[in-house]
Motif scaffolding. Structure first.
Motif, PDB file in Angstrom:
ATOM      1  N   UNK A  75       0.848  -1.195   0.121  1.00 36.78           N
ATOM      2  CA  UNK A  75       0.073   0.162   0.075  1.00 36.78           C
ATOM      3  C   UNK A  75       0.784   1.274   0.061  1.00 36.78           C
ATOM      4  N   UNK A  76       0.458   2.197  -0.614  1.00 40.64           N
ATOM      5  CA  UNK A  76       1.153   3.528  -0.690  1.00 40.64           C
ATOM      6  C   UNK A  76      -0.032   4.613  -0.065  1.00 40.64           C
ATOM      7  N   UNK A  77       0.515   5.384   0.959  1.00 37.68           N
ATOM      8  CA  UNK A  77      -0.241   6.203   1.661  1.00 37.68           C
ATOM      9  C   UNK A  77       0.251   7.701   1.113  1.00 37.68           C
ATOM     10  N   UNK A  78      -0.735   8.604   0.937  1.00 38.23           N
ATOM     11  CA  UNK A  78       0.004   9.790   0.248  1.00 38.23           C
ATOM     12  C   UNK A  78      -0.533  10.937   1.186  1.00 38.23           C
ATOM     13  N   UNK A 100      -3.972   4.775  -0.955  1.00 37.69           N
ATOM     14  CA  UNK A 100      -4.987   5.810   0.071  1.00 37.69           C
ATOM     15  C   UNK A 100      -4.127   6.963   0.036  1.00 37.69           C
ATOM     16  N   UNK A 101      -5.252   7.940  -0.548  1.00 33.33           N
ATOM     17  CA  UNK A 101      -4.690   9.248  -0.423  1.00 33.33           C
ATOM     18  C   UNK A 101      -5.526  10.245   0.681  1.00 33.33           C
ATOM     19  N   UNK A 114      -7.750   9.689 -10.127  1.00 35.79           N
ATOM     20  CA  UNK A 114      -8.094   8.652  -9.447  1.00 35.79           C
ATOM     21  C   UNK A 114      -9.155   7.823  -9.832  1.00 35.79           C
ATOM     22  N   UNK A 115     -10.038   8.093 -10.409  1.00 34.60           N
ATOM     23  CA  UNK A 115     -11.223   7.284 -10.855  1.00 34.60           C
ATOM     24  C   UNK A 115     -10.472   6.598 -11.726  1.00 34.60           C
ATOM     25  N   UNK A 116      -9.880   6.669 -12.634  1.00 33.64           N
ATOM     26  CA  UNK A 116      -9.198   5.945 -13.786  1.00 33.64           C
ATOM     27  C   UNK A 116      -8.230   5.040 -13.325  1.00 33.64           C
ATOM     28  N   UNK A 124      -8.432   4.574  -2.317  1.00 32.64           N
ATOM     29  CA  UNK A 124      -9.577   5.272  -1.452  1.00 32.64           C
ATOM     30  C   UNK A 124      -8.571   6.962  -1.248  1.00 32.64           C
ATOM     31  N   UNK A 125      -9.782   7.727  -1.231  1.00 29.06           N
ATOM     32  CA  UNK A 125      -9.431   9.064  -1.006  1.00 29.06           C
ATOM     33  C   UNK A 125     -10.227   9.565   0.145  1.00 29.06           C
ATOM     34  N   UNK A 126      -9.779  10.343   1.125  1.00 34.02           N
ATOM     35  CA  UNK A 126     -10.426  10.942   2.108  1.00 34.02           C
ATOM     36  C   UNK A 126      -9.928  12.316   2.429  1.00 34.02           C
ATOM     37  N   UNK A 127     -10.522  13.584   2.152  1.00 36.51           N
ATOM     38  CA  UNK A 127      -9.888  14.853   2.549  1.00 36.51           C
ATOM     39  C   UNK A 127      -9.555  15.020   4.091  1.00 36.51           C
ATOM     40  N   UNK A 128     -10.308  14.272   4.931  1.00 41.81           N
ATOM     41  CA  UNK A 128      -9.804  14.290   6.189  1.00 41.81           C
ATOM     42  C   UNK A 128      -9.996  12.631   6.630  1.00 41.81           C
TER      43      UNK A 128
END
Length: 271
Positions: A75-78, A100-101, A114-116, A124-128
């Motif tokens: 996994x990569x966490x951004x 995981x962004x 991201x969708x692509x 997964x994207x979560x602003x917070x």
């Protein structure tokens, strides 16, 4: 699970400390824009006893393909910047690495990317990404659905030098279909971040409040997300997607189900 971290600012460092202390993750490396701290050990830099490698590299030292071939991760966490996608995203997606962004905001083109990417791997994207904030938003949607006539105000508090309106507060406003002028801001001292949603009923008031005590809260959210994403099919996920299955009370079989097409809610109680 072997993980890599993109970004090593204040929040990135707090997240790295949580990853190092967790038994479920193994921090392989950190990539940052700057060459400062290059080749330093994250455990040594943070003063944490760990056998994990956690070496720091700059983006210019390796291509993402070279890095992932030499030091593969699950996994990569951004926690960097929306431009970080350009460095690692394609290389990660073609290897099936979970992405995981926690980037607070993406422009439409970056979000489309991201969708692509989610067609090839789990994204997964979560602003917070704190658990508390995401629980708060789900609870607020439920309460608004129960009482749509309620007056709603959003109050966000941050450190004195933060000039812009909280991105998280903007997300809360958007999710509740409220204008941004419903957000009230407070700037004082060294407040890390407090968000409150006030529901004004005719004869009562409900306050939903989340307070970040330290940036390590983001690390707790990352651990939860990574563990939940293991084994999921390719797709674009949010923290809401991961939390919804837990909105079930065993005694009365109260279930909360989200319509995947729109952020609104249905409720029922099974007899």
């Amino acid at each position: 699970m072997k993980v890599g971290l993109i970004g090593f600012g204040k929040t990135g460092r707090a997240v790295a400390s949580v990853l190092l202390e967790s038994k479920s993750t193994n921090l392989q490396w950190v990539v940052r824009q700057s060459t400062t701290l290059e080749h330093r050990s994250v455990p040594e830099f943070l003063g944490i006893q760990s056998d994990e490698p956690g070496l720091i590299y700059s983006k210019d030292e390796f291509t993402a393909d070279q890095l992932l071939d030499h030091m593969p991760v699950d996994a990569i966490i951004d926690f960097s910047h929306e431009s970080g996608l350009e460095y690692y995203a394609e290389a990660a997606a073609k290897r099936g690495i979970i992405i995981v962004s926690a980037i607070s905001h993406y422009e439409p083109a970056a979000h489309a990317k991201l969708k692509d990417l989610s067609k090839k791997t789990v994204v997964m994207h979560s602003p917070n990404i704190t658990l508390g904030i995401n629980f708060l938003m789900i609870a607020a949607k439920i309460l608004k659905n129960i009482a749509p006539y309620t007056d709603i105000e959003i109050i966000e508090e941050h450190f004195r030098k933060k000039s812009e309106v909280s991105g998280t507060a903007k997300v809360i406003a958007r999710e509740l279909d409220l204008p941004e002028d419903a957000i009230k801001t407070v700037r004082a001292g060294g407040i890390i971040g407090t968000h409150e949603i006030l529901f004004g009923f005719p004869y009562q008031t409900v306050r939903l409040k989340h307070e970040a005590i330290s940036r390590e809260a983001f690390g707790n959210g990352i651990l939860f997300a990574v563990e939940q994403l293991i084994g999921k099919p390719s797709g674009l996920y949010s923290m809401e997607d991961l939390l919804l299955p837990y909105f079930r009370l065993q005694e009365n079989e109260v279930e909360t189900i989200a319509d995947n097409r729109k952020p609104w809610w249905k409720f029922w109680i099974k007899g």
